[in-house]
Design a protein around this motif. Structure first.
Motif, PDB file in Angstrom:
ATOM      1  N   PHE A 244       5.881   8.171 -14.225  1.00  0.00           N
ATOM      2  CA  PHE A 244       6.556   8.098 -15.468  1.00  0.00           C
ATOM      3  C   PHE A 244       7.773   9.067 -15.302  1.00  0.00           C
ATOM      4  N   LEU A 245       7.760   9.851 -14.381  1.00  0.00           N
ATOM      5  CA  LEU A 245       8.954  10.862 -14.284  1.00  0.00           C
ATOM      6  C   LEU A 245      10.163  10.267 -13.644  1.00  0.00           C
ATOM      7  N   GLN A 246       9.866   9.467 -12.912  1.00  0.00           N
ATOM      8  CA  GLN A 246      10.969   8.500 -12.191  1.00  0.00           C
ATOM      9  C   GLN A 246      11.784   7.562 -13.161  1.00  0.00           C
ATOM     10  N   ASP A 247      10.815   6.907 -14.055  1.00  0.00           N
ATOM     11  CA  ASP A 247      11.583   6.156 -14.965  1.00  0.00           C
ATOM     12  C   ASP A 247      12.363   7.320 -16.199  1.00  0.00           C
ATOM     13  N   ALA A 248      11.691   8.248 -16.544  1.00  0.00           N
ATOM     14  CA  ALA A 248      12.372   9.064 -17.612  1.00  0.00           C
ATOM     15  C   ALA A 248      13.302   9.760 -17.071  1.00  0.00           C
ATOM     16  N   THR A 249      13.491  10.204 -15.733  1.00  0.00           N
ATOM     17  CA  THR A 249      14.666  11.153 -15.190  1.00  0.00           C
ATOM     18  C   THR A 249      15.868  10.360 -14.491  1.00  0.00           C
ATOM     19  N   GLY A 250      15.297   9.264 -14.009  1.00  0.00           N
ATOM     20  CA  GLY A 250      16.079   8.489 -12.973  1.00  0.00           C
ATOM     21  C   GLY A 250      16.218   9.222 -11.589  1.00  0.00           C
ATOM     22  N   LEU A 251      15.269  10.037 -11.186  1.00  0.00           N
ATOM     23  CA  LEU A 251      15.278  10.941 -10.001  1.00  0.00           C
ATOM     24  C   LEU A 251      14.373  10.163  -9.250  1.00  0.00           C
ATOM     25  N   ARG A 252      14.138  10.447  -7.935  1.00  0.00           N
ATOM     26  CA  ARG A 252      12.979  10.095  -7.304  1.00  0.00           C
ATOM     27  C   ARG A 252      12.031  10.946  -7.122  1.00  0.00           C
ATOM     28  N   ALA A 253      10.901  10.430  -7.601  1.00  0.00           N
ATOM     29  CA  ALA A 253       9.508  11.315  -8.122  1.00  0.00           C
ATOM     30  C   ALA A 253       8.744  10.923  -6.574  1.00  0.00           C
ATOM     31  N   THR A 254       7.915  11.935  -6.038  1.00  0.00           N
ATOM     32  CA  THR A 254       7.297  11.685  -4.846  1.00  0.00           C
ATOM     33  C   THR A 254       6.058  12.488  -5.040  1.00  0.00           C
ATOM     34  N   PRO A 255       4.876  11.708  -5.316  1.00  0.00           N
ATOM     35  CA  PRO A 255       3.687  12.466  -5.349  1.00  0.00           C
ATOM     36  C   PRO A 255       3.059  13.085  -4.052  1.00  0.00           C
ATOM     37  N   TRP A 256       1.927  13.983  -4.131  1.00  0.00           N
ATOM     38  CA  TRP A 256       1.811  14.457  -2.943  1.00  0.00           C
ATOM     39  C   TRP A 256       1.023  13.617  -1.883  1.00  0.00           C
ATOM     40  N   GLN A 257       0.204  12.580  -2.359  1.00  0.00           N
ATOM     41  CA  GLN A 257      -0.408  11.594  -1.535  1.00  0.00           C
ATOM     42  C   GLN A 257       0.497  10.914  -0.786  1.00  0.00           C
ATOM     43  N   GLU A 258       1.846  10.609  -1.257  1.00  0.00           N
ATOM     44  CA  GLU A 258       2.862   9.791  -0.358  1.00  0.00           C
ATOM     45  C   GLU A 258       3.132  10.663   1.058  1.00  0.00           C
ATOM     46  N   ARG A 259       3.241  11.976   0.522  1.00  0.00           N
ATOM     47  CA  ARG A 259       3.515  12.995   1.674  1.00  0.00           C
ATOM     48  C   ARG A 259       2.344  13.164   2.702  1.00  0.00           C
ATOM     49  N   ASN A 260       1.181  12.773   2.170  1.00  0.00           N
ATOM     50  CA  ASN A 260      -0.003  13.075   3.030  1.00  0.00           C
ATOM     51  C   ASN A 260      -1.034  11.753   3.194  1.00  0.00           C
ATOM     52  N   ALA A 261      -0.019  10.844   3.590  1.00  0.00           N
ATOM     53  CA  ALA A 261      -0.702   9.538   3.660  1.00  0.00           C
ATOM     54  C   ALA A 261      -1.852   9.401   4.601  1.00  0.00           C
ATOM     55  N   ASN A 262      -1.917  10.217   5.709  1.00  0.00           N
ATOM     56  CA  ASN A 262      -3.166  10.209   6.493  1.00  0.00           C
ATOM     57  C   ASN A 262      -4.349  10.718   5.969  1.00  0.00           C
ATOM     58  N   LEU A 263      -4.061  11.989   5.121  1.00  0.00           N
ATOM     59  CA  LEU A 263      -5.286  12.402   4.640  1.00  0.00           C
ATOM     60  C   LEU A 263      -5.859  11.518   3.589  1.00  0.00           C
ATOM     61  N   GLU A 264      -5.164  10.690   2.863  1.00  0.00           N
ATOM     62  CA  GLU A 264      -5.712   9.899   1.782  1.00  0.00           C
ATOM     63  C   GLU A 264      -6.230   8.768   2.277  1.00  0.00           C
ATOM     64  N   ASP A 265      -5.789   8.278   3.552  1.00  0.00           N
ATOM     65  CA  ASP A 265      -6.525   7.197   4.470  1.00  0.00           C
ATOM     66  C   ASP A 265      -7.973   7.677   5.221  1.00  0.00           C
ATOM     67  N   ALA A 266      -7.986   9.190   5.309  1.00  0.00           N
ATOM     68  CA  ALA A 266      -9.209   9.350   5.672  1.00  0.00           C
ATOM     69  C   ALA A 266     -10.130   9.743   4.618  1.00  0.00           C
ATOM     70  N   LEU A 267      -9.785  10.022   3.514  1.00  0.00           N
ATOM     71  CA  LEU A 267     -10.666  10.270   2.353  1.00  0.00           C
ATOM     72  C   LEU A 267     -11.368   8.922   1.970  1.00  0.00           C
ATOM     73  N   THR A 268     -10.320   7.908   2.095  1.00  0.00           N
ATOM     74  CA  THR A 268     -10.937   6.503   1.695  1.00  0.00           C
ATOM     75  C   THR A 268     -11.808   6.234   2.677  1.00  0.00           C
ATOM     76  N   ALA A 269     -11.732   6.175   3.977  1.00  0.00           N
ATOM     77  CA  ALA A 269     -12.579   5.913   4.858  1.00  0.00           C
ATOM     78  C   ALA A 269     -13.928   6.442   4.816  1.00  0.00           C
ATOM     79  N   GLN A 270     -14.012   7.918   4.627  1.00  0.00           N
ATOM     80  CA  GLN A 270     -15.087   8.822   4.407  1.00  0.00           C
ATOM     81  C   GLN A 270     -15.820   8.403   3.115  1.00  0.00           C
ATOM     82  N   ALA A 271     -15.359   8.097   2.016  1.00  0.00           N
ATOM     83  CA  ALA A 271     -15.749   7.434   0.996  1.00  0.00           C
ATOM     84  C   ALA A 271     -16.448   6.023   1.233  1.00  0.00           C
ATOM     85  N   GLN A 272     -15.781   5.173   1.907  1.00  0.00           N
ATOM     86  CA  GLN A 272     -16.377   3.992   2.382  1.00  0.00           C
ATOM     87  C   GLN A 272     -17.696   3.930   3.274  1.00  0.00           C
ATOM     88  N   THR A 273     -17.820   4.884   4.142  1.00  0.00           N
ATOM     89  CA  THR A 273     -18.848   5.474   4.935  1.00  0.00           C
ATOM     90  C   THR A 273     -19.909   5.858   4.136  1.00  0.00           C
TER      91      THR A 273
END
Length: 401
Positions: A244-273
């Protein structure tokens, strides 16, 4: 109603077997609740640890490039030219901040200038990553004030805050001066106002905080900002807010998940297990119900034969066994949810020597409604096979046996 009465009497006629069946279902549901609460609790803890000292969404200027266009009829590769002399900055940041303050999901805003510099003390030189903020918003993203171990949080016009590891490297203490040299070639003598300890080694030995007033001339940014950092009421909404903010402001908006992709992958694998473990626990419960009802149908062949001889329909017989599965699943699931919640609640009170939670468990995230529905439906489905087997019995053969 009569069908329900017959099903209830069948279950109560062998109380020990019925109690074991209910206990087995309850045990499986308790395991399901525990695994779900543990996985969700671990995900919450890891998310909190990662986002405790960082932004949920970062707004930065869009990188603009100049491209070399090929001549007509000549095959050449387009080369992106990025200027390293003029620094990217957010010029109209006041309007962006005004927009952000109108968003109910945004809980904190930090306007920043970030950059690289060197701290020089005698012959010792150390590189630092600089974050310049408004002094009153020092704790907007990371609680630096609570992590000060020496000196005070005041920045002022010539103050700087550094980490404990950096202070040890340069032999600095609160109140001492240090030469600050930016990547823009600007130097200034600053005073170490405070020393903090975050517990994160990279931050304690490489991060320094300045006020925006001090940083503007040092980094040659008299008006703009390099980035705007945000905290949200719900960190899990960071992706949607960033879009929403990227569309509204024209700036590059980066959520914390993209900065911590390894953590998100680990949480996904953990949830699947965890999902696989939950599935196996429920399957074992359903197999137990089906086996017990099959034995019950075989043991009651004579009774079923007599009822069929008196004109009781096949659907009635099948419904009796399905209702038995329904009652076993519903009662067992309810007991399992209660015991699972109690177990998780007790485990959440256990602490380590330092006062932290022994197990990262979230009693409120046990998936109680889901497991209640799945177990009840599964028990009904598990009873279908013994129900059909009982309904197909030949009355004459059943009575003769």
């Amino acid at each position: 109603m009569f069908t329900f009465t017959v099903a209830r009497r069948y279950l109560l006629s062998n109380r020990a077997q019925s109690a074991l069946l209910v206990a087995g279902v309850a045990l499986g549901v308790t395991a399901f609740v525990f695994i779900t609460a543990l996985i969700q609790g671990l995900a919450i803890r890891l998310t909190d640890e990662v986002t405790a000292n960082s932004a949920h969404v970062s707004l930065e200027p869009v990188t603009r490039v100049a491209r070399v266009l090929p001549k007509p009829g000549v095959e050449t590769e387009a080369v992106a030219l990025v200027s390293t002399f003029q620094r990217q900055q957010i010029r109209e940041w006041q309007s962006t901040v005004a927009l952000l303050r109108e968003q109910p999901s945004v809980s904190a805003i930090s306007t920043q200038i970030t950059g690289s510099a060197f701290l020089v003390k005698g012959q010792a030189v150390a590189p630092v990553s600089v974050t310049a903020v408004e002094p009153e918003n020092l704790d907007a993203i990371s609680p630096i004030s609570r992590q000060i171990v020496s000196g005070r949080r005041s920045l002022g016009a010539d103050g700087i805050l550094i980490g404990t590891k950096l202070a040890e490297t340069l032999g600095l203490s609160a109140g001492q001066p240090v030469l600050f040299r930016t990547d823009r070639g600007v130097e200034r003598l600053l005073t170490v106002r405070g020393i903090f300890r975050t517990g994160v080694r990279s931050a304690d030995e490489r991060v320094a905080y300045l006020s925006l007033q001090s940083a503007r001339p040092l980094f040659r940014l008299p008006e703009g900002l390099t980035n705007i950092e945000l905290k949200l009421d719900d960190a899990n909404r960071a992706r949607d807010v960033a879009v929403f903010l990227q569309d509204a402001t024209g700036l590059r908006a980066t959520p914390w998940q993209e900065r911590n992709a390894n953590l998100e992958d680990a949480l996904t694998a953990q949830a699947q297990t965890g999902t696989l473990i939950q599935m196996f626990s429920l399957i074992s419960v359903l197999i137990g119900i089906a086996s017990a009802l099959m034995l019950s149908a075989n043991r009651r062949r004579g009774e079923i034969g007599i009822m069929r001889a008196f004109g009781i329909s096949k659907s009635f017989i099948a419904t009796v066994f399905v209702l038995q599965g329904l009652l076993i699943g519903l009662v067992g699931a309810a007991v399992g949810c209660i015991t699972g919640y109690g177990l998780c609640l007790w485990l959440s009170t256990l602490t380590k020597a330092d006062g932290s939670m022994a197990l990262p468990i979230a009693p409120g995230q046990g998936g109680y409604a889901l497991v209640l529905i799945l177990t009840t439906l599964g028990s009904v489905l598990a009873s279908v096979i013994p129900a059909r087997s009982a309904a197909r019995l030949d009355p004459l053969q059943a009575i003769q046996q």
